[in-house]
Design an enzyme around this catalytic site. Structure first.
Site, short mmCIF file in Angstrom:
data_model
loop_
_atom_site.label_atom_id
_atom_site.label_comp_id
_atom_site.label_asym_id
_atom_site.label_seq_id
_atom_site.Cartn_x
_atom_site.Cartn_y
_atom_site.Cartn_z
N GLY A 160 0.84 -1.20 0.00
CA GLY A 160 0.00 0.00 0.00
C GLY A 160 0.88 1.24 0.00
O GLY A 160 2.04 1.19 -0.42
N ARG A 161 0.31 2.34 0.50
CA ARG A 161 1.06 3.60 0.52
C ARG A 161 2.36 3.44 1.32
O ARG A 161 3.44 3.84 0.87
CB ARG A 161 0.22 4.70 1.17
N ILE A 162 2.24 2.87 2.54
CA ILE A 162 3.43 2.79 3.40
C ILE A 162 4.42 1.76 2.85
O ILE A 162 5.62 2.03 2.76
CB ILE A 162 3.02 2.47 4.86
N PRO A 185 -2.62 -8.18 -6.94
CA PRO A 185 -1.45 -7.48 -7.49
C PRO A 185 -1.70 -5.97 -7.50
O PRO A 185 -2.82 -5.53 -7.76
CB PRO A 185 -1.33 -8.02 -8.92
N ASP A 267 7.96 -2.14 15.83
CA ASP A 267 7.45 -0.87 16.37
C ASP A 267 6.10 -1.09 17.04
O ASP A 267 5.59 -0.20 17.71
CB ASP A 267 7.31 0.15 15.23
N HIS A 291 5.85 1.97 19.43
CA HIS A 291 4.88 2.46 18.45
C HIS A 291 5.09 3.96 18.15
O HIS A 291 4.22 4.79 18.44
CB HIS A 291 3.45 2.20 18.94
N SER A 294 4.56 7.08 13.45
CA SER A 294 4.19 8.40 12.90
C SER A 294 4.57 9.54 13.84
O SER A 294 4.10 10.66 13.67
CB SER A 294 2.68 8.42 12.64
O1 GLV Z 1 -0.40 2.98 13.88
C1 GLV Z 1 -0.73 4.07 13.57
C2 GLV Z 1 -1.80 4.38 12.68
O2 GLV Z 1 -2.59 3.50 12.32
O3 GLV Z 1 -1.92 5.55 12.32
#
Ligand code: GLV
Length: 326
Positions: A160-162, A185, A267, A291, A294
């Site tokens: 995905g994006r990350i 895919p 994390d 965690h 972000s």
């Molecule tokens: O884990 C952090 C989020 O889902 O933004």
């Protein structure tokens, strides 16, 4: 004139907090102004009468909470991209919208993933301990040698994006092959990154670095259990910056003890935080962060602002900037 109530379960980062405090003409803000969450019973009591709720991933949002808020509730806005803490069916049934914060946290979370990958590869946990202990912990030609990513294979679970941002950041380290496992895919993203869609089994068997970047859902819960670890390379590094429950922690501990993989860097865990003295915290081949995916000034401000936007849009029946399709 009475204004709709917006309930906020936490203190927000400074600028967003100021914005919240200036909203008084539009909404009545009620807030639990603390870094820590409310106990469940108190949360259920405090949400009563809310039209909108801004929450975080530690707040369980379910039918009970929706009911406690009351029939006027229009929107739940989580300051997170992940929404596995939300019972989406319960919101759907009650016609409550769900907002989240995708996009704005991609870079910070991908950076943290790379940080963990490098910490694991260069055995930073052991090195930090040696440095902290002083004594004969200086330069050594032979002690604590790590690995480099040149000529290695990168495996990404979830493109995905990350996941894509993680690949973009890691490619310059010299990986020669990028594999990804995903339910479908992701042709456009994969093409740009020269990444190959493979089964999870192939990914596990072939990758030197495996990064978990997928959402938590029934299909991904416990995805990394004893069978997965048995398939991985003994020299492999596992990084999890997604959700703790994607990894079975007992199976991980066993895999680390039996040296089925070289290192895990997490994390995210279950629970968060892990209790002091937990064997994953003390294991020399496991690096754990609390965690912080972000957790930058810029990203947290952007997330909180987007969450406020989503909440206000929901309360005033405007289209949400970032809505989850329920
Ligand atoms: O884990 C952090 C989020 O889902 O933004």
């Amino acid at each position: 004139m009475s204004r709709p109530v917006l309930f906020v379960t936490r203190e927000l980062p400074e600028k967003a907090q100021q914005r919240l405090e200036n909203l008084t003409e539009e909404v009545e803000v009620r807030q639990h102004r603390s870094e820590e969450g409310l106990g469940r019973q108190q949360l259920l009591a405090e949400v009563r009468g809310a039209w909108g709720i801004i929450c975080v991933l530690d707040d369980t949002v379910d039918a009970e909470l929706v009911q406690a808020a009351g029939p006027q509730l229009r929107v739940v806005s989580t300051v997170s991209v992940g929404y596995d803490h939300v019972d989406t069916q319960a919101l759907k049934t009650q016609g409550v919208l769900l907002g989240h914060t995708p996009g704005v946290l991609t870079d910070a979370t991908a950076d943290t993933t790379v940080l963990l990958a490098l910490m694991a590869a260069r055995r930073a946990k052991e090195a930090l301990e040696r440095a902290a202990n002083g004594g004969s912990s200086g330069f050594s030609l032979t002690r604590g040698l790590g690995t480099q990513f040149g000529e290695q294979t990168l495996g990404i679970v979830g493109l995905g994006r990350i996941g894509s941002a993680v690949v973009s950041r890691l490619l310059p380290f010299g990986f020669t092959r990028v594999l990804y496992a995903a339910p479908r895919p992701q042709d456009k993203r994969a093409h740009a990154l020269n990444a190959q869609h493979v089964s999870l089994e192939t990914l596990l068997e072939s990758s030197d670095l495996v990064c978990i970047c997928c959402p938590l859902n029934p299909q991904t819960t416990g995805l990394f259990g004893s069978q997965a670890f048995a398939r991985m390379r003994r020299s492999a590094i596992l990084v999890n910056s997604a959700r703790g429950a994607v990894v079975d922690h007992d199976a991980l501990l066993d895999a680390l003890d039996r040296r089925l993989i070289a290192h895990a860097a997490l994390d995210v865990t279950v629970p968060e935080p892990l209790p002091a003295g937990h064997p994953l915290l003390t294991h020399p081949h496991c690096t754990v962060l609390p965690h912080i995916g972000s957790a930058t000034e810029q990203t947290r401000a952007a997330m909180a602002n987007l969450a406020i936007d989503n909440a206000l849009d929901g309360i005033f029946a405007r289209p949400l900037k970032a809505k989850v399709d329920l």
